[in-house]
Write a protein that holds these residues in place. Sequence first.
Motif, mmCIF file in Angstrom:
data_model
loop_
_atom_site.group_PDB
_atom_site.id
_atom_site.type_symbol
_atom_site.label_atom_id
_atom_site.label_comp_id
_atom_site.label_asym_id
_atom_site.label_seq_id
_atom_site.Cartn_x
_atom_site.Cartn_y
_atom_site.Cartn_z
ATOM 1 N N LEU A 97 29.888 -4.410 0.187
ATOM 2 C CA LEU A 97 29.488 -3.432 -0.830
ATOM 3 C C LEU A 97 28.293 -4.021 -1.572
ATOM 4 O O LEU A 97 28.408 -5.073 -2.195
ATOM 5 C CB LEU A 97 30.635 -3.163 -1.800
ATOM 6 N N VAL A 98 27.162 -3.342 -1.499
ATOM 7 C CA VAL A 98 25.935 -3.844 -2.108
ATOM 8 C C VAL A 98 25.471 -2.873 -3.184
ATOM 9 O O VAL A 98 24.952 -1.793 -2.869
ATOM 10 C CB VAL A 98 24.822 -4.034 -1.051
ATOM 11 N N PRO A 99 25.658 -3.205 -4.463
ATOM 12 C CA PRO A 99 25.217 -2.294 -5.529
ATOM 13 C C PRO A 99 23.691 -2.247 -5.611
ATOM 14 O O PRO A 99 23.000 -3.192 -5.227
ATOM 15 C CB PRO A 99 25.821 -2.912 -6.795
ATOM 16 N N LYS A 100 23.182 -1.149 -6.117
ATOM 17 C CA LYS A 100 21.746 -1.039 -6.365
ATOM 18 C C LYS A 100 21.393 -1.884 -7.587
ATOM 19 O O LYS A 100 22.260 -2.209 -8.413
ATOM 20 C CB LYS A 100 21.364 0.425 -6.595
ATOM 21 N N ALA A 101 20.125 -2.241 -7.692
ATOM 22 C CA ALA A 101 19.684 -3.135 -8.774
ATOM 23 C C ALA A 101 20.070 -2.568 -10.131
ATOM 24 O O ALA A 101 19.798 -1.403 -10.443
ATOM 25 C CB ALA A 101 18.179 -3.341 -8.700
ATOM 26 N N GLY A 102 20.707 -3.414 -10.948
ATOM 27 C CA GLY A 102 21.140 -3.012 -12.274
ATOM 28 C C GLY A 102 22.572 -2.528 -12.332
ATOM 29 O O GLY A 102 23.127 -2.384 -13.418
ATOM 30 N N TRP A 103 23.183 -2.260 -11.170
ATOM 31 C CA TRP A 103 24.577 -1.852 -11.113
ATOM 32 C C TRP A 103 25.462 -3.070 -10.851
ATOM 33 O O TRP A 103 24.997 -4.091 -10.335
ATOM 34 C CB TRP A 103 24.799 -0.825 -10.001
ATOM 35 N N ALA A 105 17.784 -8.346 -13.008
ATOM 36 C CA ALA A 105 17.852 -6.943 -13.413
ATOM 37 C C ALA A 105 18.799 -6.799 -14.596
ATOM 38 O O ALA A 105 19.805 -7.509 -14.693
ATOM 39 C CB ALA A 105 18.324 -6.068 -12.253
ATOM 40 N N THR A 106 18.485 -5.887 -15.492
ATOM 41 C CA THR A 106 19.324 -5.642 -16.665
ATOM 42 C C THR A 106 20.565 -4.841 -16.273
ATOM 43 O O THR A 106 20.481 -3.846 -15.554
ATOM 44 C CB THR A 106 18.529 -4.866 -17.725
ATOM 45 N N GLU A 144 0.827 -1.190 0.000
ATOM 46 C CA GLU A 144 0.000 0.000 0.000
ATOM 47 C C GLU A 144 0.868 1.249 0.000
ATOM 48 O O GLU A 144 1.751 1.437 0.835
ATOM 49 C CB GLU A 144 -0.899 -0.009 1.246
ATOM 50 N N GLY A 145 0.639 2.120 -0.958
ATOM 51 C CA GLY A 145 1.334 3.389 -0.986
ATOM 52 C C GLY A 145 2.764 3.329 -1.464
ATOM 53 O O GLY A 145 3.485 4.307 -1.374
ATOM 54 N N VAL A 146 3.217 2.199 -1.991
ATOM 55 C CA VAL A 146 4.601 2.058 -2.439
ATOM 56 C C VAL A 146 4.637 2.083 -3.956
ATOM 57 O O VAL A 146 3.856 1.401 -4.613
ATOM 58 C CB VAL A 146 5.206 0.743 -1.912
ATOM 59 N N GLN A 147 5.521 2.871 -4.507
ATOM 60 C CA GLN A 147 5.640 2.945 -5.953
ATOM 61 C C GLN A 147 6.220 1.641 -6.494
ATOM 62 O O GLN A 147 6.992 0.964 -5.814
ATOM 63 C CB GLN A 147 6.552 4.110 -6.333
ATOM 64 N N PRO A 148 5.865 1.247 -7.721
ATOM 65 C CA PRO A 148 6.329 -0.023 -8.273
ATOM 66 C C PRO A 148 7.834 -0.157 -8.315
ATOM 67 O O PRO A 148 8.351 -1.248 -8.219
ATOM 68 C CB PRO A 148 5.733 -0.024 -9.688
ATOM 69 N N GLU A 165 10.327 -0.975 -13.376
ATOM 70 C CA GLU A 165 11.160 -0.354 -14.414
ATOM 71 C C GLU A 165 12.492 -1.087 -14.513
ATOM 72 O O GLU A 165 13.202 -1.255 -13.520
ATOM 73 C CB GLU A 165 11.391 1.119 -14.089
ATOM 74 N N ASP A 166 12.824 -1.520 -15.703
ATOM 75 C CA ASP A 166 14.073 -2.242 -15.941
ATOM 76 C C ASP A 166 14.522 -1.949 -17.368
ATOM 77 O O ASP A 166 14.350 -2.764 -18.268
ATOM 78 C CB ASP A 166 13.865 -3.742 -15.724
ATOM 79 N N PRO A 167 15.105 -0.783 -17.599
ATOM 80 C CA PRO A 167 15.431 -0.371 -18.980
ATOM 81 C C PRO A 167 16.539 -1.219 -19.589
ATOM 82 O O PRO A 167 17.473 -1.634 -18.905
ATOM 83 C CB PRO A 167 15.873 1.084 -18.815
ATOM 84 N N GLN A 168 16.410 -1.478 -20.870
ATOM 85 C CA GLN A 168 17.464 -2.154 -21.629
ATOM 86 C C GLN A 168 18.186 -1.095 -22.442
ATOM 87 O O GLN A 168 17.679 -0.603 -23.440
ATOM 88 C CB GLN A 168 16.873 -3.234 -22.532
ATOM 89 N N ASP A 169 19.367 -0.742 -21.975
ATOM 90 C CA ASP A 169 20.076 0.389 -22.571
ATOM 91 C C ASP A 169 20.588 0.101 -23.971
ATOM 92 O O ASP A 169 20.691 0.994 -24.815
ATOM 93 C CB ASP A 169 21.250 0.804 -21.681
ATOM 94 N N ASP A 170 20.986 -1.137 -24.217
ATOM 95 C CA ASP A 170 21.479 -1.470 -25.549
ATOM 96 C C ASP A 170 20.818 -2.757 -25.996
ATOM 97 O O ASP A 170 20.652 -3.693 -25.241
ATOM 98 C CB ASP A 170 23.005 -1.617 -25.562
ATOM 99 N N GLY A 171 20.398 -2.800 -27.247
ATOM 100 C CA GLY A 171 19.631 -3.931 -27.749
ATOM 101 C C GLY A 171 20.409 -4.849 -28.646
ATOM 102 O O GLY A 171 19.828 -5.535 -29.486
ATOM 103 N N GLY A 172 21.730 -4.874 -28.502
ATOM 104 C CA GLY A 172 22.537 -5.697 -29.397
ATOM 105 C C GLY A 172 22.247 -7.176 -29.307
ATOM 106 O O GLY A 172 22.442 -7.910 -30.273
ATOM 107 N N MET A 173 21.787 -7.634 -28.129
ATOM 108 C CA MET A 173 21.554 -9.056 -27.967
ATOM 109 C C MET A 173 20.119 -9.451 -28.305
ATOM 110 O O MET A 173 19.786 -10.623 -28.301
ATOM 111 C CB MET A 173 21.855 -9.470 -26.530
ATOM 112 N N ALA A 174 19.275 -8.478 -28.549
ATOM 113 C CA ALA A 174 17.873 -8.789 -28.806
ATOM 114 C C ALA A 174 17.688 -9.266 -30.241
ATOM 115 O O ALA A 174 18.108 -8.614 -31.189
ATOM 116 C CB ALA A 174 17.005 -7.558 -28.556
ATOM 117 N N LEU A 175 17.064 -10.407 -30.411
ATOM 118 C CA LEU A 175 16.714 -10.895 -31.737
ATOM 119 C C LEU A 175 15.508 -10.135 -32.250
ATOM 120 O O LEU A 175 14.802 -9.473 -31.485
ATOM 121 C CB LEU A 175 16.410 -12.385 -31.657
ATOM 122 N N PRO A 176 15.239 -10.193 -33.543
ATOM 123 C CA PRO A 176 14.035 -9.523 -34.055
ATOM 124 C C PRO A 176 12.807 -9.976 -33.267
ATOM 125 O O PRO A 176 12.633 -11.173 -33.009
ATOM 126 C CB PRO A 176 13.969 -9.989 -35.509
#
Length: 767
Positions: free
Chosen positions: A518-524, A432-433, A158-162, A624-635
């Motif tokens: 040392l605990v990196p944030k998700a995606g780092w 995470a990406t 409740e009340g927490v952003q995704p 939210e989990d952005p894919q910064d580069d799509g080189g590995m993505a197939l069509p």
Amino acid sequence: MARTKYDRVDSDSDSNDSETEDEGVLRTSGDVRQHDQETLATEEEAEKMLAGGEKAAPSGHNGRSRRQKRSRSGRRTEKRALMYQMEEGGPRSSSAESSGRSSEGNDSRVGEAHAGRKSKRWRSGGFVVVYVLTVLAFGGLLYGAWRLSTHGRSETTEGVQPDEPVAPPMASELPQADDKAADSRYTPQTLSNGTHKFAPTTILISLDGFRADFLHRNLTKTLTSFVRQGVSPKYMLPSFPSLTFPNHFTLVTGLHPESHGIVGNSFFDPVLQKEFHYTDPTRSMQPEWWDAEPIWVTAEKNGVKTGVHMWPGSEVTGGIEGVEASYVDKYNGDEKLDNKVRRILGWLDLPSALDMRGGEVADVERELRPQLIAAYVPDVDSDGHAYGPNSTYIKSTIAEVDGMLASLFDGISDRNLTDIVNIIIVSDHGMATTSVNRLIQLEDLVDISLIEHIDGWPLYGLRPWDSSPEKLQTIYNDILERSRLPKYKHAFEVYLRDTDMPERYHFSKNNRIAPLWLVPKAGWAIVKKEEFEFTLDTGDHAYHPRGLHGYDNQHPLMRAIFVARGPAFPHLPGSELAPFQNTEVYNIVCDSLGLEPVANNGTLRLPLKPSGVHDFDAPLEIPEDPQDDGGMALPPEVPNLAYQHDEAQSSLPPEVPNLANRPDLVLPTDGVPLVSSLISHRPLLHATATPAVGASQSATPTEAVSEAVRTRPVVHDGITDEEQDGDINRWWSWVTGKIEAIKVWSSGLWGASKVDAAEAEQPDKSS
């Protein structure tokens, strides 16, 4: 005139003796008693009329006593009424007849007053009842409005952003185990599918790396249907650190990693002076590392047979506490999904002791059906690492795993076991990406010459040579100061195990946990310079692995799944549970089999208590989990890569329902050599990586890639350096196969008519 003894009357009976004497008429005590009886009869008659035919006053001594009291009360009331008339100047009676009439009139008034008091009491009681009913109705309306406003939402979210971490349910918020609750717990029963008896049976399947929101990508027809049929939370929280080995042992022990001792995929034990490394069975599959009782040991101790298919920790030499599962399949990274289905169905096809007679049990004791089946599926995790959780390739893998579940459910249905066996599907963590834009070099944070051991990855546990509190505090302060620099803002956290490690991590009470983290944030990701050379300002180079986990267990990208169906879960289809942590799974599995669990950190017990039914039309929570580069993505339009579950493409042999002991469906894996790679059959595609320091500048691209792979840490939950070289050849085979798949897709896209037209034009072009 002198009175005789007959002239005596009760002191209260008459207030007009002088008047009676003046008239010369004397009343005997009998006359007085008769008068009292008549008055009492008149009063009782009035009470009967007011009460609507009420029963007469009880007889006997008590009844007479009450009547005497009422008689005296009536006379006192009459006396007060006469006094009131005299004070107001009203008429006075001077004769016995007049006195009698006055008495009858006063008796009537007494009855009316009594009736008035009763009527007033009834009216007051009615008002109270109406008031209470009104309050209850208003409270019910308020409660209904609150329920509607919170329907489909969990208190924990409740009340927490995704995209923000979500606190797990506190122990006080979860159902607590007590003696009274034990009386209402689920009691499993022996059931029949029509041909065979089945003791309580549960299938536990782990889909490694299956993030909770993967269910919302329109790729999982089977799993989505399973959610609608069973009971599940919107997500299940992993334990910290959100890595494969710690969480798989938590799932089967109900303990936090700090309690069961598997605190990472790799870690150093200062007491044993040894290092645990999950990819090396000689360093990890020894009993000395495994300090807790998993579910298969609990079951076997209680005479319940178990079959374990590649579950992390199941291959411990000699078993945990000297107890092994009845059937153990050693890890094989090349195992096909179809074979996993065959293995599970083959175990279900074995005979049960309930079907045996006399000495037959002893003859086939080693071939009896297991009641607990635990199976491990690594595909989504391994391809998530290799290609990223948002790549097109991972979509095909998710669809393939869903197709495997379809084959399994079909086989269970063919055996008429849908309502006989329990099926629990879980995952251990999300994914995470990663990106070259979210990398931190360890040497920029700490002088690694001060560090003796580095544990874990992508989070780092540091053990300095000098671990004195003063030295630890100095190193901590230096790293903390760097973490506040603009380029590291929101990139990582630094903790001292014994000082400021978050309590919710449950990651401090074990000396296998390094003193500084040392605990990196998700995606780092934190990397060493020797592992991967890069330049942040160019952004040219892709970072591998493409997906990672091990982050804050409450982060939305780390959320796992839990879905259950079967006789142990007699809930409405689509029932929703409040989110919980994976420490609860052990108790649930134990209860489904009728086993008493050993001490653990879980609190949930069967039957589960849903909060309602899922609102499948509600907006979905997609982190939210952005894919910064799509080189590995197939069509994205490659339909051939998606798993198609039909007779033409399935390699499973035809199944015969309800046929016990089908060895032809069981492909034993006892003789399969150990393979510690989860993705040895998958490519790593590191062609864009910059060669690592020390690599030959004249090396071929393939050699450079292979060298780069060797110098980076293992992240695929099971691959060893020695096995990396073979991946390159397999990669080329994979690429050629995908090219063929894309050709097929292209021909299907253009349609048969365009192909025919091209063929018709061919002679003209040749001429």
